[in-house]
Enzyme design. Structure first.
Site, short mmCIF file in Angstrom:
data_model
loop_
_atom_site.label_atom_id
_atom_site.label_comp_id
_atom_site.label_asym_id
_atom_site.label_seq_id
_atom_site.Cartn_x
_atom_site.Cartn_y
_atom_site.Cartn_z
N THR A 1 0.71 -1.09 0.10
CA THR A 1 0.01 -0.07 -0.18
C THR A 1 0.90 1.12 -0.14
O THR A 1 1.91 1.14 0.81
CB THR A 1 -0.96 0.04 1.16
OG1 THR A 1 -1.70 -1.07 1.36
CG2 THR A 1 -1.98 1.21 1.20
N ARG A 29 -11.79 -9.45 -2.25
CA ARG A 29 -11.40 -8.94 -0.93
C ARG A 29 -11.01 -7.43 -0.83
O ARG A 29 -10.14 -7.09 -1.81
CB ARG A 29 -10.42 -9.79 -0.08
CG ARG A 29 -9.96 -9.22 1.42
CD ARG A 29 -8.92 -8.09 1.09
NE ARG A 29 -8.27 -7.75 2.33
CZ ARG A 29 -7.33 -6.98 2.76
NH1 ARG A 29 -6.84 -6.26 1.76
NH2 ARG A 29 -7.20 -6.44 3.89
N GLY A 31 -9.88 -4.08 1.22
CA GLY A 31 -9.38 -3.69 2.54
C GLY A 31 -9.77 -2.27 2.83
O GLY A 31 -10.93 -1.77 2.30
N ASP A 32 -9.01 -1.58 3.77
CA ASP A 32 -9.43 -0.18 4.14
C ASP A 32 -8.96 0.78 3.38
O ASP A 32 -9.52 1.99 3.35
CB ASP A 32 -8.64 0.26 5.59
CG ASP A 32 -6.98 0.22 5.43
OD1 ASP A 32 -6.87 -0.96 4.57
OD2 ASP A 32 -6.56 0.93 5.84
N THR A 52 -1.78 2.37 6.21
CA THR A 52 -1.26 1.02 5.56
C THR A 52 -1.15 0.01 6.52
O THR A 52 -0.67 0.06 7.89
CB THR A 52 -0.02 1.10 5.00
OG1 THR A 52 0.49 -0.09 4.63
CG2 THR A 52 1.08 1.87 5.93
N GLY A 53 -1.59 -1.32 6.33
CA GLY A 53 -1.74 -2.44 7.50
C GLY A 53 -2.79 -3.37 7.22
O GLY A 53 -3.16 -3.45 6.02
N GLY A 55 -5.94 -4.39 6.82
CA GLY A 55 -7.10 -3.44 6.44
C GLY A 55 -8.20 -3.72 7.23
O GLY A 55 -9.09 -2.96 7.67
#
Lengths: 135, 174
Positions: A1, A29, A31-32, A52-53, A55
């Protein structure tokens, strides 16, 4: 990310985040990253955030919006609010990762709760800073 | 008003120092510096925060070292799906795309969603049609292919098949 946050000379804030997701993720899928208020957030009155991580956890804790809410309702600084979300909300709940954020005064914070985060920042009149590990 | 500020990231996780060679570290730092300069150049000329973050992220998307755009990782089906989002602090306008493949710079498509539609998040064929309407540049599978990302997929799939435990939180990172 990857992501970026900025404050321009007029005091306007903006955030942008882009990702390929995670290796071998389930097709479909999300994520955030593309969810405003989770992985990406901007509001001139408070801050701009790009995360970033892990999500799913960033979504559940609405990471970006939570930082802004802490600033708005608790009167916390950007540094206090961002650190609380990354270290106290996300980290104990399997939310490994980090974020970059800037407030309406141009203050920058780059907290992370994992081994490293590729990051770089600059303020007008200062030299750029680039780092990978906790330094 | 005071001056401008800009911060960027290229991802986070378990970045083992033992596996980080001086050459790799120099390449990552160079990639970050290039992206920061791309964004700062906009701000230095009096440009907007939105233009600056777009420029910085485009530079990161063009750099295969980072997981977005040209460096995007693979799904379990061996495909690449990209997500991106922009948000403007002036009025909380926002644009996002999810699960797309084709535009070289997904962040530009996210901005197109914000500026050209009344919506916030687009997926699927209509998102790609919007990219074409906006004149965005497309890449094919060869453009986006990255050997190290492909190898990482194979390794992860082998770990899953063998039932190997994996508690590395970085594997869940976007």
């Amino acid at each position: 990310t990857v992501g970026a946050v900025a404050r321009d000379r007029d005091g306007n804030l903006a955030a942008a985040t882009s990702t390929g997701g995670m290796t071998a993720k389930m097709p479909g899928r999300i994520g955030d990253t593309p969810i405003p208020g989770a992985g990406t957030f901007a509001d001139n009155a408070t801050c701009a955030v790009s995360a970033t991580g892990h999500g799913e956890v960033f979504i559940r804790y609405t990471a970006g919006a939570e930082i802004a809410a802490r600033m708005r309702h608790l009167g916390e600084t950007l540094e206090q609010a961002a650190r609380h979300v990354v270290m106290e909300d996300l980290a104990p709940n399997d939310g490994s990762g980090g974020l970059v954020a800037v407030d309406s005064e141009g203050n920058i914070t780059l907290p992370f709760n994992c081994e490293g985060m590729y990051r770089s920042s600059v303020r007008e009149g200062s030299d750029p800073e680039t780092a990978i590990y906790a330094e | 008003m005071s001056g401008y500020s800009l911060a960027i990231h290229g991802g986070a996780g378990t970045i083992l120092k033992s596996k980080m060679t001086p050459e790799k570290e120099a390449a990552y730092r160079e990639g970050l510096s290039t992206a920061l300069e791309a964004g700062e150049a906009v701000l230095r000329k009096g440009g907007s925060a939105m233009d600056a973050v777009e420029a910085a992220v485009c530079a990161l998307e063009d750099e295969p070292l980072f997981n977005s755009g040209r460096g995007a990782v693979y799904t379990s089906a061996g495909a690449q799906e990209m997500d991106a989002c922009v948000m403007d602090g002036r009025d909380r306008s926002a644009g996002a795309v999810a699960g797309i493949f084709g535009p070289k710079n997904p962040i530009r498509l996210a901005r197109a969603v914000m500026e050209r539609t009344p919506h916030v998040l687009l997926i699927g064929p209509r998102a790609l049609e919007l990219a074409q309407e906006a004149g965005l540049e497309f890449g094919d599978r060869d453009y986006f292919f990255d050997q190290k990302r492909w190898d990482a997929l194979q390794k992860t799939m082998q770990m899953r098949e063998s039932g190997e435990e994996d508690d590395d939180p970085a594997r869940r990172h976007g």
